[in-house]
Design an enzyme around this catalytic site. Structure first.
Site, short mmCIF file in Angstrom:
data_model
loop_
_atom_site.label_atom_id
_atom_site.label_comp_id
_atom_site.label_asym_id
_atom_site.label_seq_id
_atom_site.Cartn_x
_atom_site.Cartn_y
_atom_site.Cartn_z
N ARG A 1 2.07 -5.90 13.21
CA ARG A 1 1.54 -6.07 14.17
C ARG A 1 0.55 -6.78 15.21
O ARG A 1 1.25 -6.62 16.33
CB ARG A 1 -0.41 -5.15 13.71
CG ARG A 1 -0.22 -4.13 12.96
CD ARG A 1 -1.07 -2.59 13.42
NE ARG A 1 -0.88 -1.68 11.90
CZ ARG A 1 -1.74 -1.07 11.80
NH1 ARG A 1 -3.25 -0.62 12.71
NH2 ARG A 1 -1.92 -0.12 11.29
N ARG B 1 1.01 -1.20 -0.03
CA ARG B 1 0.03 -0.01 0.08
C ARG B 1 1.24 1.02 0.49
O ARG B 1 1.75 1.77 0.68
CB ARG B 1 -0.84 0.07 1.22
CG ARG B 1 -1.53 -1.09 1.15
CD ARG B 1 -2.93 -1.12 2.46
NE ARG B 1 -3.42 -2.50 2.56
CZ ARG B 1 -4.60 -2.84 3.59
NH1 ARG B 1 -4.64 -1.35 4.49
NH2 ARG B 1 -5.26 -3.96 3.91
N SER C 1 -9.53 -5.94 11.31
CA SER C 1 -10.85 -5.50 10.54
C SER C 1 -11.95 -6.07 9.96
O SER C 1 -11.23 -7.49 8.58
CB SER C 1 -10.70 -4.39 9.68
OG SER C 1 -12.35 -3.87 9.81
#
Length: 425
Positions: free
Chosen positions: A391, A262, A352
């Protein structure tokens, strides 16, 4: 994309729902475009009918020995008119399609209305936030102490927002990904897939990354370009593209580990230190392809599958429901999982999980045959991180640190680390 019937028959209601998603629809302009579409469609159908009737008349006149030249000229004029009308009709349809590709999904009825993350709703918490008798280091300090996390070396190779991991940190990163894949395939019933890391523009459009978010994607110089995947959601969900499933073939559950790429457009100054926000990171992605009536239950299953990874690692987390203004473009409802990071003294997003309803399916032409009517209808797609590997590594090293800077290896990861119990500086 949205069901066109919503815009044709429930325009005011749909515009209000879009406004809750931060999208302002010019209803007057859309109504004018839709009126032109209808007019042109009627004109095209009438001209086609006239041309067909005239063609029959030519055959009948010829059989009677009459002069057919005037009829041939009339048919030619009708053909020219039809080509012009069809061209105008296609242009209007293309304008409508481009407009609809720009519209976000509508929020589900139970999603809280709000403008930003401050209006998200905490659903539940799990675990105990650890306490220490020393000031906990963050992952960057721990990486420097162990000499196993090197941003400078990565910057020399690729520039900013990359990180190089070494030795036990690199192995821990690999161990986490393998652990996640094993849990999801062996305990949660997912089928593992290995997918391309480059995809066509059609695949990016199918899941909603294009055309709206092209600035955040890395593309090749091919013509047409191919795109480095921003998430495995793109290639994995597109396995359903241009497919009609039998009802008993669903649900399908896939898991894939891929790097994600990204540009992080618009994130200047945010999380520039460490591994929180990178141009390249690894993620284990979960994708559900289901019948519409299975959608809500699949979403609950998806979030629990992701939460289970954190519970097995004994990492405290909270699960929140995103409000309308904080959801992603393709989602109709999203749960975020935030893990506790002692070095930041805060919960930070680690997963998410979104239900996209039939939004992506319409773009991809992914359908299921309704067993009652025998007709194909749009299926539903869902996706979520299970989890973001980098993460999770951050969460492990920060939560399992000790006074001397050493890091305990969680019990469930020790078999993946060759039995190593402690990572020492």
């Amino acid at each position: 994309m949205l069901d066109p019937q919503l815009l044709r028959h429930e325009l005011a209601t749909t515009a209000k729902a879009l406004l809750e998603r931060g999208y302002s629809l010019d209803t007057d302009a859309y109504e004018a475009l839709e009126a032109r579409r209808k007019t042109l469609q009627i004109k095209v159908e009438e001209l086609q009918s006239q041309r067909n009737s005239s063609a029959k008349s030519i055959g009948q006149a010829k059989a009677r020995g009459e002069d057919i030249q005037p009829l041939l000229e009339a048919v030619a004029r009708l053909g020219d008119e039809l080509k012009t009308a069809e061209s105008e009709f296609r242009e209007v349809r293309d304008q409508q399609a481009a407009w609809m590709l720009d519209m976000p999904n509508l929020a589900a009825a139970d999603v809280p209305v709000g403008e930003d993350e401050s209006e998200n709703f905490e659903l539940r918490k799990w675990g105990v936030v650890p306490t220490y008798d020393f000031k906990p280091r963050d992952h960057v300090e721990l990486g420097e102490l162990h000499k196993m996390m090197d941003a400078e070396a990565a910057a020399k190779l690729a520039g900013a927002r990359f990180t190089l991991l070494k030795a036990s940190f690199a192995r821990l990163h690999r161990a986490l990904a393998q652990f996640m894949l094993d849990v999801h395939t062996q305990e949660h019933g997912y089928t593992e897939v290995y997918v391309p890391y480059l995809v066509k523009g059609e695949a990016m459009q199918g899941t909603g990354q294009l055309p709206k978010f092209g600035d955040d994607a890395f593309a090749t110089t091919d013509e047409p370009p191919r795109y480095l995947v921003p998430t495995a959601e793109v290639p994995v969900t597109n396995l359903a593209a241009d497919t009609i499933y039998a009802a008993d073939e669903l649900p399908v559950k896939y898991v894939a580990q891929t790097p994600c790429f990204r540009r992080e457009a618009g994130s200047a100054g945010q999380d520039t230190r460490g591994m929180i926000r990178q141009h390249q990171f690894e993620k284990v992605e979960l994708v559900h392809i289901v019948r519409p009536e299975q959608s809500v239950a699949a979403h609950e299953e998806l979030i629990r599958n992701a939460e289970k990874i954190l519970e097995k690692l004994d990492l405290a987390y909270r699960t929140i429901v995103l409000c309308t203004g904080d959801m992603g473009f393709s989602a109709c409802k999203t749960y975020d999982i935030e893990v506790w990071l002692p070095g930041q003294e805060a919960f930070r997003e680690i997963s998410s999980c979104s239900n996209c309803g039939d939004f992506q399916a319409r773009r991809m032409k992914a359908r299921v045959r309704n067993p009652e009517t025998g007709k194909p209808e749009s299926l539903h797609t869902l996706n979520g991180s299970g989890l973001a590997v980098g993460r999770t590594l951050i969460a492990v090293v920060e939560n399992y640190q000790q006074r001397d800077g050493s890091i305990r290896v969680p019990d469930v990861l020790q078999p993946y680390m060759g039995g190593q119990e402690v990572i020492t500086p």
